[in-house]
Scaffold this active site. Structure first.
Site, mmCIF file in Angstrom:
data_model
loop_
_atom_site.group_PDB
_atom_site.id
_atom_site.type_symbol
_atom_site.label_atom_id
_atom_site.label_comp_id
_atom_site.label_asym_id
_atom_site.label_seq_id
_atom_site.Cartn_x
_atom_site.Cartn_y
_atom_site.Cartn_z
ATOM 1 N N HIS A 182 -9.225 3.770 -0.775
ATOM 2 C CA HIS A 182 -7.834 3.317 -0.761
ATOM 3 C C HIS A 182 -7.537 2.407 -1.950
ATOM 4 O O HIS A 182 -7.416 1.195 -1.797
ATOM 5 C CB HIS A 182 -7.568 2.601 0.572
ATOM 6 C CG HIS A 182 -6.177 2.102 0.758
ATOM 7 N ND1 HIS A 182 -5.071 2.714 0.213
ATOM 8 C CD2 HIS A 182 -5.711 1.030 1.456
ATOM 9 C CE1 HIS A 182 -3.981 2.035 0.559
ATOM 10 N NE2 HIS A 182 -4.334 1.010 1.300
ATOM 11 N N CYS B 151 0.817 -1.218 0.000
ATOM 12 C CA CYS B 151 0.000 0.000 0.000
ATOM 13 C C CYS B 151 0.850 1.267 0.000
ATOM 14 O O CYS B 151 0.313 2.368 -0.101
ATOM 15 C CB CYS B 151 -0.936 -0.014 1.200
ATOM 16 S SG CYS B 151 -1.922 -1.515 1.269
#
Lengths: 128, 388
Positions: free
Chosen positions: B334, B84
């Site tokens: 996200h 991420c």
């Protein structure tokens, strides 16, 4: 069970646990790790030897997982925990106890079990 | 050595776009960034591009050249992957290349397509950022990993699920005016506490959504910006990156994120600022507890005190230390490979006054972006400052 090549020393480590001979890898400076390892990440020592894993570990943290990956679909809900066995910590699934009864500090032994969904082997903790 | 400038940025609407390809999402963000910057595409020296799960979600590797093509660049393109934090490491690479004179203009960005593979598929894909042998095979999911860290934090420092609910409530409220955000819906503490559990003690509202989206920014040297008359008042004055053992079981801390501590220290030293100078922060709140870890690692709060920051109203838009004015990952969404550049864009807009939440920091001159990969085995921190 998945048809694939074994993962070398990791599968040998599972075999050892199943045989009641669980071990960890220790460097010349006493840092403990799980296999496969060729070097100690803490001090860089390449002088590694197998040491007997303590019989009992203490749960450091845990969670009951209700939304799993597809590979654990039929296992959920299940308790995943990190347990400290002396100089190393191990991640496994806690069985043989009500999930709500699992606590930080619960003492467990280590074993090898089968994943319900796929039949693959996994590390299992049982209260002791 | 001068600080690179953010000459332009573009971000897609974050949300569910299962029918849109990654290349289409990135083209939208990248072209918007180029147009915003007013830079001739022929002047772009490189594309630094973040993506994490392209092979699993789209059966597409080697995305660098694909994405350069998608925005009309004839330039070398490299994909960065750090789970991420993929876009964060792409930003760091671009900053370093601009500083050392290798390039004058770099497009940095990222994209992720996630909703097309469903919740189970995305859960599976995200899990491979953990240690396959020792964590994934023990049933670890990403919510599960953060749940393990949550319980360790509560045990060591105290705090409650209700404190985490306040983080979620705050970030949902912040997102209400952010049209890029995936979730524009206010929630209450009760909503968060009563939501279904995903991995105890974390529930649905402790977790960010699964998101499709892309973000891009055009970074230039100060001299290029001056020579070409670009409107680029915000500089990247500090960059830092930290690492840690991949598996939680091998970490020295289950209730801290040392990789983020290292990244923050390096970025602050690079920019010659300290936590006391930070006016606004965008941090990696993939789970509510992650915001707590982030603000403590950034030194905005002492260890063990970040848990009550949202409950006490200190990190909301009216507070002294606003955090995640965009809505954060929690409400903005996200798309993992894009997040680090979306944070960069948000801080830039907050500092230049063009963000819809800029009124929360009307005199802000220093911002920080914190982007974490995995269970914080990779972290980047970037300091942005108003230079003009």
């Amino acid at each position: 069970m998945s048809e694939q090549a074994p993962d070398g020393e990791y599968d040998e480590w599972l075999d050892a646990i199943a045989d009641g001979e669980a071990y960890y890898v220790e460097c010349a400076n006493g840092h403990g790790w799980l296999p496969p390892r060729r070097v100690c990440p803490t001090c860089g020592s390449r002088d590694l030897s197998d040491q007997r894993l303590p019989e009992a570990g203490e749960i450091a943290t845990h969670t009951t997982i209700t939304v799993p990956t597809p590979q654990f679909e039929d296992d959920a809900p299940y308790v995943t925990a990190v347990a400290e066995f002396g100089p190393v910590s191990v991640t496994g699934i806690v069985r043989g106890v009500d999930p709500d009864a699992v606590e930080i500090g619960t003492m467990v032994g280590i074993d090898v079990g089968d994943r319900v969904t796929t039949g693959d082997r996994l590390v299992v903790f049982r209260p002791r | 050595m001068s600080d690179p400038r953010v000459a332009g940025a573009g971000v897609t609407k974050f949300g569910k776009h299962p029918e849109r390809t990654g290349r289409d999402l990135f083209a939208e963000a990248g072209l918007e960034a180029l147009d915003d910057a007013g830079v001739d595409p022929d002047d772009v020296d490189s594309l630094y591009y973040g993506n994490f799960m392209g092979e699993l979600a789209e059966h597409q590797g080697h995305q660098g050249p694909l994405m350069a093509e998608a925005i009309g660049l004839d330039a070398p393109a490299t994909r960065f992957e750090a789970a991420c934090a993929s876009a964060g490491v792409a930003v760091r690479g671009a900053v370093q290349a601009l500083r050392n004179g290798e390039a004058d203009v770099i497009v940095v960005g990222g994209a992720e397509r996630m909703t097309n593979i469903g919740t189970a598929g995305a859960t599976d894909a995200l899990a491979i950022a953990a240690d396959d042998l020792y964590e994934v095979r023990a049933g670890m999911t990403f919510p599960g990993a953060y749940a393990l860290m949550t319980r360790a934090y509560f045990d060591q420092y105290g705090g409650s699920h209700e404190d985490l609910a306040h983080v979620a409530v705050k970030n949902h409220e912040h997102a209400m005016v952010n049209d890029h955000a995936q979730i524009q819906k206010e929630i209450t503490v009760e909503d968060a506490l009563e939501a279904p559990t995903i991995a105890s003690p974390l529930g649905l509202y402790d977790s960010c959504p699964i998101t499709d989206g892309a973000a891009a920014a055009v970074l230039t040297t100060e001299s290029y910006a001056e020579d070409h008359g670009l409107d680029a008042p915000v500089a990247i004055s500090g960059t830092g990156q930290g690492g840690d053992n991949l598996a939680l079981q091998d970490r020295s801390h289950l209730a801290q994120t040392p990789a983020a501590d290292k990244a923050a220290e390096e970025a602050y030293a690079d920019a010659d600022v300290g936590p006391e100078d930070i006016d606004v922060a965008e941090v990696h709140d993939c789970f509510t507890i992650a915001e707590v870890f982030a603000i403590e690692s950034l030194g905005l709060y002492e260890r063990g005190e970040g848990i009550s920051a949202a409950t006490d109203g200190e990190t909301d838009r009216h507070g002294d230390q606003p955090v995640n004015l965009s809505g954060g990952l929690k409400a903005k969404g996200h798309p993992v490979g894009a997040t680090g550049v979306a944070q960069l864009a948000t801080i830039t807009w907050l500092l230049d006054g063009s963000h819809p939440r800029a009124d929360a920091v009307p005199d802000g001159t220093v911002g920080v972006a914190h982007n974490a990969g995995g269970t914080v085995a990779s972290t980047t921190v970037h300091v942005l400052e108003v230079a003009e």
